[in-house]
Structure formats: C-alpha cells, structure tokens
Design an enzyme around this catalytic site. Structure first.
Site, PDB file in Angstrom:
ATOM      1  N   ASP A   8     -44.922  99.766 108.482  1.00  0.00           N
ATOM      2  CA  ASP A   8     -45.307  98.395 108.194  1.00  0.00           C
ATOM      3  C   ASP A   8     -46.841  98.391 108.192  1.00  0.00           C
ATOM      4  O   ASP A   8     -47.469  99.368 108.622  1.00  0.00           O
ATOM      5  CB  ASP A   8     -44.749  97.470 109.285  1.00  0.00           C
ATOM      6  N   ASP A  10     -49.283  95.045 108.551  1.00  0.00           N
ATOM      7  CA  ASP A  10     -49.871  94.063 109.466  1.00  0.00           C
ATOM      8  C   ASP A  10     -49.281  94.215 110.857  1.00  0.00           C
ATOM      9  O   ASP A  10     -48.059  94.148 111.045  1.00  0.00           O
ATOM     10  CB  ASP A  10     -49.628  92.638 108.950  1.00  0.00           C
ATOM     11  N   SER A 110     -44.505  96.712 103.326  1.00  0.00           N
ATOM     12  CA  SER A 110     -45.132  95.564 103.977  1.00  0.00           C
ATOM     13  C   SER A 110     -44.734  94.264 103.294  1.00  0.00           C
ATOM     14  O   SER A 110     -44.621  94.213 102.062  1.00  0.00           O
ATOM     15  CB  SER A 110     -46.658  95.715 103.922  1.00  0.00           C
ATOM     16  N   LYS A 143     -37.973  90.743 104.830  1.00  0.00           N
ATOM     17  CA  LYS A 143     -37.425  91.117 106.119  1.00  0.00           C
ATOM     18  C   LYS A 143     -37.001  89.847 106.879  1.00  0.00           C
ATOM     19  O   LYS A 143     -37.722  88.862 106.820  1.00  0.00           O
ATOM     20  CB  LYS A 143     -38.482  91.869 106.945  1.00  0.00           C
TER      21      LYS A 143
END
Length: 220
Positions: A8, A10, A110, A143
């Site tokens: 990922d 962030d 991401s 997600k």
C-alpha cells in the site's frame, strides 16, 4: 512461497494522510458537511471516488461525484506541492531496497489516484523498484473489495496465494485477506484506531521487516 510483495502507499511508504485529511476537511467545510473524525476514519483505505459516492448518497449532495473528486484533488495538490518536510516513513526505503536487492518483485496497490501516486513516486524516486503501480481509481469498488490486489497479482503474473501485502488500514487488510493473500499489518502512529487483527502478522515499525524476515514469515 512468496513470489511478489504488494505495498500500500499512504501510511506504509509515506504519510500523506495529514495532507489528505486537510484537503478533505477543507472541502467538507466548503460543502457544509458535518463530518467527524470518527466518520472520516471509516473511509481510510477507500478511494476518493467511493468516498464521495457515499457522501453524495448520505448527505444529498447536488454536485456530481467527478466534480467533488476534482475539487478535493486540487486542494490536495496545493498542499502536497507546498509541503517541504514530507518524507518516506522510517524504514520504508530500506525495506524496498532490501526486497529489490533480494530479487523480490514489488507491486504498488494504492487507493490513491494515479496523479497522487505519480507525485509520490517522482518526489521520492521510487519508479525503479516497482514493476507495476495500481490505482484504486480504476475500480468501481475500492478496498475492502479485493479487486485491486487481484489485479496487481495478475499484472505480476503471480497467483494470489504467492503474494504478500503490507497494509496499514482495516479496509486494506480485509481486501488482502479476501484476495487470498498473506498480509502484514503495519500499525504505526499514523494508523491509530485501525483494526488490523485479520492480518497474518502485525508490526509497529517497518524496521522489524526485511526481505529475509518477510520470506521466513510467509513460510511459517
């Protein structure tokens, strides 16, 4: 056996969350939305588009979702370019380099937009280390839907069972597990309040990880 590692961005590679938080709440103020930090926390790991789809439905916003997204990204871009102290999270570059030198293919998956991913990868010169960069803006659902991770695995030519994901959000961990992947949860000061108990293993410092450690964990 792990054949590729999916990061990922962030909260794992870089902490742009304060910049996103500031941009979102500036926009919420413009829109007159009474969003609390508690409600905002439930969106972490979701794409900006999915977030505004929910807000439009819940608060009856008249603006179109693409226009809402565009305005938020304008506010984020201004904040990103003005920030001179933003750095990769402690241990992130070392882990990326260690995995790369060990010959482990790296992918990025991401929820950030392509624009934000490119800003981060350009500033911190990460392009040479990642084979593919997948953005959540390319998927109808972000997600905890596993689609982004499954696509990253497909691009890597690796079966999901041979992929390992490093995530810091509850939505991201859930997505990784739904994709059938091994998941390391990263619980840092930037991901407080996130439920990572579904992860196979949880660390509080990226320095706890190395290529050898990751491959050994997945083999246990």
């Amino acid at each position: 056996m792990i054949r590729t590692v999916i990061f990922d961005m962030d909260g794992v590679l870089v902490d742009t969350e304060p910049l996103h938080h500031d941009a979102f709440f500036r926009h919420f103020a413009e829109l007159g939305l009474p969003i609390s930090d508690t409600e905002y926390a439930t969106f972490l790991g979701s794409s900006t588009t999915n977030m505004y789809q929910r807000l439009k439905q819940e608060y009856g916003l008249t603006q179109e979702v693409p226009d809402l997204v565009r305005r938020k990204r304008e506010l984020f871009g201004v904040a990103f370019e003005a920030n001179t102290t933003l750095a990769l999270l402690p241990g992130a570059r070392e882990l990326v380099l260690d995995l790369h030198q060990a010959g482990v293919p790296l992918q990025l998956a991401s929820s950030a937009s392509h624009e934000t991913i490119n800003r981060v990868f350009t500033r911190f010169e990460l392009y040479p280390y990642f084979d593919n960069r997948v953005s959540g803006e390319d998927f109808p659902q972000s997600k905890p839907n596993p689609a982004i991770f499954l696509h990253a695995a497909e691009l890597a030519g690796t079966a999901p069972a041979h992929c390992l994901v490093i995530e810091d959000s509850a939505n991201g961990v859930t997505a990784a597990k739904r994709a059938g992947m091994y998941c390391i949860g990263y619980r840092s000061e930037h991901s407080t309040g996130q439920d990572l108990h579904h992860a196979n293993f949880v660390v509080s410092d990226l320095g706890q990880l190395s290529a050898a450690r990751i491959l050994a964990l997945a083999a246990e």
